[in-house]
Design a protein around this motif. Structure first.
Motif, PDB file in Angstrom:
ATOM      1  N   LEU A 205       0.848  -1.202   0.000  1.00 22.03           N
ATOM      2  CA  LEU A 205       0.000   0.000   0.000  1.00 22.03           C
ATOM      3  C   LEU A 205       0.887   1.257   0.000  1.00 22.03           C
ATOM      4  CD1 LEU A 205      -2.761   1.446   0.201  1.00 22.03           C
ATOM      5  CD2 LEU A 205      -2.623   1.171   2.690  1.00 22.03           C
ATOM      6  N   GLY A 206       1.981   1.202   0.795  1.00 28.12           N
ATOM      7  CA  GLY A 206       2.925   2.327   0.799  1.00 28.12           C
ATOM      8  C   GLY A 206       3.485   2.551  -0.592  1.00 28.12           C
ATOM      9  N   ALA A 207       3.848   1.461  -1.249  1.00 34.23           N
ATOM     10  CA  ALA A 207       4.418   1.584  -2.597  1.00 34.23           C
ATOM     11  C   ALA A 207       3.392   2.179  -3.564  1.00 34.23           C
ATOM     12  CB  ALA A 207       4.890   0.216  -3.074  1.00 34.23           C
ATOM     13  N   ARG A 208       2.121   1.759  -3.414  1.00 31.50           N
ATOM     14  CA  ARG A 208       1.086   2.319  -4.296  1.00 31.50           C
ATOM     15  C   ARG A 208       0.912   3.816  -4.048  1.00 31.50           C
ATOM     16  NH1 ARG A 208      -4.136  -0.452  -3.148  1.00 31.50           N
ATOM     17  NH2 ARG A 208      -3.143  -1.814  -1.634  1.00 31.50           N
ATOM     18  N   MET A 209       1.072   4.221  -2.791  1.00 29.63           N
ATOM     19  CA  MET A 209       0.921   5.652  -2.488  1.00 29.63           C
ATOM     20  C   MET A 209       2.014   6.484  -3.162  1.00 29.63           C
ATOM     21  SD  MET A 209      -0.090   5.341   1.532  1.00 29.63           S
ATOM     22  CE  MET A 209      -0.150   7.093   1.926  1.00 29.63           C
ATOM     23  N   THR A 210       3.229   5.923  -3.170  1.00 31.12           N
ATOM     24  CA  THR A 210       4.343   6.727  -3.708  1.00 31.12           C
ATOM     25  C   THR A 210       4.282   6.843  -5.231  1.00 31.12           C
ATOM     26  OG1 THR A 210       5.803   4.812  -3.842  1.00 31.12           O
ATOM     27  CG2 THR A 210       5.875   6.096  -1.805  1.00 31.12           C
ATOM     28  N   THR A 211       3.543   5.918  -5.894  1.00 30.27           N
ATOM     29  CA  THR A 211       3.453   6.011  -7.358  1.00 30.27           C
ATOM     30  C   THR A 211       2.108   6.625  -7.800  1.00 30.27           C
ATOM     31  OG1 THR A 211       2.684   3.728  -7.365  1.00 30.27           O
ATOM     32  CG2 THR A 211       4.991   4.069  -7.885  1.00 30.27           C
ATOM     33  N   HIS A 212       1.246   6.928  -6.853  1.00 25.71           N
ATOM     34  CA  HIS A 212      -0.069   7.482  -7.208  1.00 25.71           C
ATOM     35  C   HIS A 212       0.101   8.859  -7.868  1.00 25.71           C
ATOM     36  CE1 HIS A 212      -4.283   8.629  -6.846  1.00 25.71           C
ATOM     37  NE2 HIS A 212      -4.536   7.348  -6.633  1.00 25.71           N
ATOM     38  N   SER A 213      -0.798   9.178  -8.798  1.00 27.02           N
ATOM     39  CA  SER A 213      -0.607  10.427  -9.550  1.00 27.02           C
ATOM     40  C   SER A 213      -1.003  11.678  -8.750  1.00 27.02           C
ATOM     41  CB  SER A 213      -1.427  10.380 -10.846  1.00 27.02           C
ATOM     42  OG  SER A 213      -2.800  10.256 -10.511  1.00 27.02           O
ATOM     43  N   ILE A 214      -1.779  11.550  -7.684  1.00 24.94           N
ATOM     44  CA  ILE A 214      -2.281  12.761  -7.006  1.00 24.94           C
ATOM     45  C   ILE A 214      -1.279  13.396  -6.033  1.00 24.94           C
ATOM     46  CG2 ILE A 214      -4.004  13.588  -5.331  1.00 24.94           C
ATOM     47  CD1 ILE A 214      -6.126  12.117  -6.872  1.00 24.94           C
ATOM     48  N   THR A 221       8.867   8.175   7.061  1.00 24.89           N
ATOM     49  CA  THR A 221       9.781   7.816   8.149  1.00 24.89           C
ATOM     50  C   THR A 221       9.861   6.304   8.209  1.00 24.89           C
ATOM     51  OG1 THR A 221       9.136   9.777   9.388  1.00 24.89           O
ATOM     52  CG2 THR A 221      10.296   8.078  10.613  1.00 24.89           C
ATOM     53  N   GLY A 222      11.075   5.782   8.203  1.00 22.33           N
ATOM     54  CA  GLY A 222      11.241   4.329   8.246  1.00 22.33           C
ATOM     55  C   GLY A 222      12.678   3.952   7.982  1.00 22.33           C
ATOM     56  N   SER A 223      12.869   2.773   7.418  1.00 19.14           N
ATOM     57  CA  SER A 223      14.228   2.251   7.264  1.00 19.14           C
ATOM     58  C   SER A 223      14.917   2.844   6.030  1.00 19.14           C
ATOM     59  CB  SER A 223      14.159   0.731   7.126  1.00 19.14           C
ATOM     60  OG  SER A 223      13.435   0.397   5.963  1.00 19.14           O
ATOM     61  N   VAL A 224      16.239   2.726   6.022  1.00 20.09           N
ATOM     62  CA  VAL A 224      17.026   3.232   4.898  1.00 20.09           C
ATOM     63  C   VAL A 224      16.615   2.528   3.611  1.00 20.09           C
ATOM     64  CG1 VAL A 224      19.357   3.330   3.922  1.00 20.09           C
ATOM     65  CG2 VAL A 224      18.990   3.889   6.334  1.00 20.09           C
ATOM     66  N   ALA A 225      16.464   1.192   3.670  1.00 17.44           N
ATOM     67  CA  ALA A 225      16.158   0.437   2.448  1.00 17.44           C
ATOM     68  C   ALA A 225      14.840   0.918   1.846  1.00 17.44           C
ATOM     69  CB  ALA A 225      16.083  -1.055   2.769  1.00 17.44           C
ATOM     70  N   THR A 226      13.807   1.083   2.690  1.00 21.01           N
ATOM     71  CA  THR A 226      12.515   1.539   2.153  1.00 21.01           C
ATOM     72  C   THR A 226      12.608   2.993   1.698  1.00 21.01           C
ATOM     73  OG1 THR A 226      11.470   0.060   3.742  1.00 21.01           O
ATOM     74  CG2 THR A 226      10.032   1.564   2.577  1.00 21.01           C
ATOM     75  N   GLY A 227      13.362   3.795   2.432  1.00 25.21           N
ATOM     76  CA  GLY A 227      13.540   5.198   2.039  1.00 25.21           C
ATOM     77  C   GLY A 227      14.096   5.306   0.631  1.00 25.21           C
ATOM     78  N   ARG A 232      13.236   6.321  -5.188  1.00 26.37           N
ATOM     79  CA  ARG A 232      13.232   5.846  -6.581  1.00 26.37           C
ATOM     80  C   ARG A 232      11.849   6.007  -7.210  1.00 26.37           C
ATOM     81  NH1 ARG A 232      17.226   1.952  -4.872  1.00 26.37           N
ATOM     82  NH2 ARG A 232      15.599   0.671  -3.950  1.00 26.37           N
ATOM     83  N   SER A 233      10.808   5.613  -6.458  1.00 26.23           N
ATOM     84  CA  SER A 233       9.490   5.641  -7.103  1.00 26.23           C
ATOM     85  C   SER A 233       8.933   7.054  -7.170  1.00 26.23           C
ATOM     86  CB  SER A 233       8.513   4.660  -6.462  1.00 26.23           C
ATOM     87  OG  SER A 233       8.284   5.030  -5.162  1.00 26.23           O
ATOM     88  N   ALA A 234       9.379   7.945  -6.282  1.00 22.86           N
ATOM     89  CA  ALA A 234       8.907   9.337  -6.356  1.00 22.86           C
ATOM     90  C   ALA A 234       9.580  10.077  -7.514  1.00 22.86           C
ATOM     91  CB  ALA A 234       9.188  10.055  -5.040  1.00 22.86           C
ATOM     92  N   ALA A 235      10.701   9.546  -7.987  1.00 24.39           N
ATOM     93  CA  ALA A 235      11.505  10.273  -8.982  1.00 24.39           C
ATOM     94  C   ALA A 235      10.769  10.462 -10.307  1.00 24.39           C
ATOM     95  CB  ALA A 235      12.823   9.540  -9.219  1.00 24.39           C
ATOM     96  N   ASP A 236      10.012   9.458 -10.739  1.00 25.41           N
ATOM     97  CA  ASP A 236       9.350   9.534 -12.038  1.00 25.41           C
ATOM     98  C   ASP A 236       8.493  10.778 -12.173  1.00 25.41           C
ATOM     99  OD1 ASP A 236      10.285   7.462 -13.403  1.00 25.41           O
ATOM    100  OD2 ASP A 236       8.650   6.066 -12.911  1.00 25.41           O
ATOM    101  N   ASP A 237       7.813  11.130 -11.081  1.00 27.81           N
ATOM    102  CA  ASP A 237       6.874  12.244 -11.087  1.00 27.81           C
ATOM    103  C   ASP A 237       7.502  13.480 -10.425  1.00 27.81           C
ATOM    104  OD1 ASP A 237       4.351  13.411 -11.460  1.00 27.81           O
ATOM    105  OD2 ASP A 237       3.734  12.907  -9.415  1.00 27.81           O
ATOM    106  N   LEU A 238       8.783  13.364 -10.040  1.00 24.97           N
ATOM    107  CA  LEU A 238       9.464  14.406  -9.256  1.00 24.97           C
ATOM    108  C   LEU A 238       8.632  14.874  -8.068  1.00 24.97           C
ATOM    109  CD1 LEU A 238      11.383  16.609 -11.851  1.00 24.97           C
ATOM    110  CD2 LEU A 238      12.262  14.861 -10.328  1.00 24.97           C
ATOM    111  N   LYS A 239       8.021  13.924  -7.395  1.00 26.39           N
ATOM    112  CA  LYS A 239       7.314  14.269  -6.157  1.00 26.39           C
ATOM    113  C   LYS A 239       8.359  14.754  -5.155  1.00 26.39           C
ATOM    114  CE  LYS A 239       3.887  10.509  -6.478  1.00 26.39           C
ATOM    115  NZ  LYS A 239       2.972  11.179  -7.385  1.00 26.39           N
TER     116      LYS A 239
END
Ligand code: NAD
Length: 473
Positions: A205-214, A221-227, A232-239
């Motif tokens: 669900l977290g991953a879906r949130m970071t790629t959502h268009s809105i 806040t969390g671990s380095v690996a997830t950060g 990476r996934s926010a980069a496409d949309d430059l969120k």
């Protein structure tokens, strides 16, 4: 079968369940005690759409925002009893610590309600043009939190995001969703629909949130690996992103410390929340001359701690929050012992259910061992004996982590000078783990990107908009 507490999500001001639910374990018993909805794709779309719909009016009305934050803080305070019980059941911490977390969360929201957002930071004249700058909200924020301080860390995001006119979709950790969902339900009664939506589900669900268009921003806040995955996934949309990640904070004791005077502080600052605190002391470097006395004092304090279920009155420290984390802490402990370290307090998980491990103090630890170099995030504290202070500083600075660090000594000028040489977001002298709504905090290197709290933290939720004006039309 015992009846489970059933929490609901909050989407567009309404409390909602879902076709599919997932159980939440009590880490003291390893039994399911609550169930929460698994947010569907359609529900996530609805939550983001509601946040987008609510944002323009919310962004225009500063007084409503201040009032909303105060009311949300009130809701926390009025419901401290219930929320602290839910928090202890899912997180494991003592009831007293849970109460403290709820109070701190309320205080955070109150302080953000009062915090001014300065309008301009540019010269007011440029080449004859009148220049001004204002801080505009970004829009919708996706907020994702971990399991160690679920309610407080949610408020670290809600406070500045709402204060600056954004609306939010918040997702707690699947290990600790209940208190956040309940908090969401309470504040839904005092905020306009869509301003804060709270959804629950697993990591995907977290991953879906970071790629959502809105969402225009992800605050994580969390671990380095997830950060890194979020970045990476926010980069496409430059969120926009704010990442508050792991730490491996050292405390460096200098040779003029007084072990009796600092032992209790060091102990508390290492084992707070059972060591599950991003910015607690995770390794202590002790000069050889003080090593044995320091080890004796810290292990004595560890043996005096009452470990048990957080719901039992008088418990100081509860279980570790979840099985993967419990296994990780035990793995690092085993690795240290197999390389010659000795546990002079704790070290043995008790028989029976629950992810319990008594506070463990390790000596004879090699400076390059995993327990010293990695983030344990649990109740195991390595003490590293040293004779060469420069080598300790080099070692600390060679780490990829850079959240916090402390230097302890009676000569404060000298301690401060050592602190200046350390590469970390925060340096403490004769202290550690201090956070406040009006003081920015952020990690160097892999410990984070951007800041939370303070003016810098507020700015992370805004776009600086500059206007040039000429009188000649
Ligand atoms: P985690 O990274 O496993 O999970 C954090 C959140 O991210 C959870 O809600 C999880 O469901 C979600 N998530 C997982 N995969 C995702 C993905 N691919 N995309 C988006 N979201 C995803 O961290 P954790 O184990 O819950 O928390 C412990 C870590 O958090 C420790 O490393 C600790 O140091 C760190 N932490 C840092 C701070 C800080 O302010 N620097 C504060 C508290 C905790």
């Amino acid at each position: 079968m015992a009846e489970h507490f059933a929490a609901e999500m909050v989407i567009n001001g309404r409390r909602v369940t879902s076709d599919s639910t997932v159980g939440v374990l009590d880490p003291a018993t390893e039994e399911v005690w609550a169930v929460v909805p698994e947010c569907s794709d359609a529900q996530l779309d609805e939550a983001f759409a509601a946040a987008a719909e609510a944002q323009p009016a919310w962004g225009r009305d500063e007084e409503a925002r201040r009032k909303g934050l105060r009311s949300a803080a009130d809701a926390l305070r009025r419901n401290e009893d219930e929320l602290s019980e839910l928090l202890t059941r899912e997180q494991g911490k003592s009831r007293a610590d849970s109460r403290m977390e709820i109070q701190l969360s309320a205080m955070w929201l109150e302080q953000f309600a009062e915090m001014p957002v300065p309008e301009s930071s540019v010269p007011d004249d440029c080449a004859g043009f009148a220049v001004s700058a204002e801080r505009r909200p970004l829009g919708v924020v996706a907020a994702i939190t971990p399991w160690n301080f679920p309610v407080t860390l949610a408020c670290w995001k809600l406070g500045p995001a709402l204060r600056t006119g954004n609306t939010v979709v918040l997702k707690p950790s699947p290990y600790t969703p209940v208190s956040t969902l309940r908090f969401g339900a309470l504040i839904a009664d005092v905020l306009p629909p869509g301003v804060v939506n709270v959804v629950s589900g697993g990591d995907s669900l977290g991953a879906r949130m970071t790629t959502h268009s809105i969402p225009a921003k992800v605050s994580f806040t969390g671990s380095v690996a997830t950060g890194k995955a979020v970045a990476r996934s926010a980069a496409d949309d430059l969120k926009r992103i704010t990442l508050e990640l792991g730490g491996n904070d050292p405390a460096i004791l200098l040779d003029d410390v007084d072990p009796e005077a600092i032992a209790e502080k060091l102990f508390t600052l290492s084992f707070a929340n059972n060591g599950q605190l991003c910015g607690c002391i995770k390794r202590i470097y002790v000069p050889a001359a003080h090593f044995d006395r320091m080890a004796e004092l810290l292990s004595g304090l560890a043996r005096g701690v009452r470990v048990g279920p957080g719901m039992v009155e008088g418990t100081d420290l509860g279980p570790i929050n979840n099985r993967p984390q419990y296994e990780r802490v035990l793995e690092l402990l085993d690795d240290a012992i197999s390389h010659g370290a000795k546990a002079i307090a704790g070290g043995e998980p008790p028989a029976g259910p629950g992810y319990f491990l008594p506070p463990t103090v390790l000596v004879d630890v090699a400076p390059d061992s995993r327990i010293v170099q990695e983030e344990q995030f649990g109740p195991v504290l390595p003490l590293v004996r040293y004779t060469d202070l420069d080598a300790v500083i080099d070692d600390v600075n060679s780490s990829k982590f850079g959240l916090g660090a402390s230097v302890w000594g009676r000569d404060v000028d000298r301690a401060r000078a050592i602190g200046r040489r350390l590469e970390s977001g925060t340096v403490f002298v004769n202290a550690h783990s201090i956070a406040a709504p009006n003081i920015p905090v952020g990690g160097a290197k892999w410990s984070g990107l951007g800041m939370e709290n303070g003016l810098e933290g507020l700015h992370e939720y805004t776009q600086l908009k500059v206007t040039f004006e000429s009188q000649d039309s």
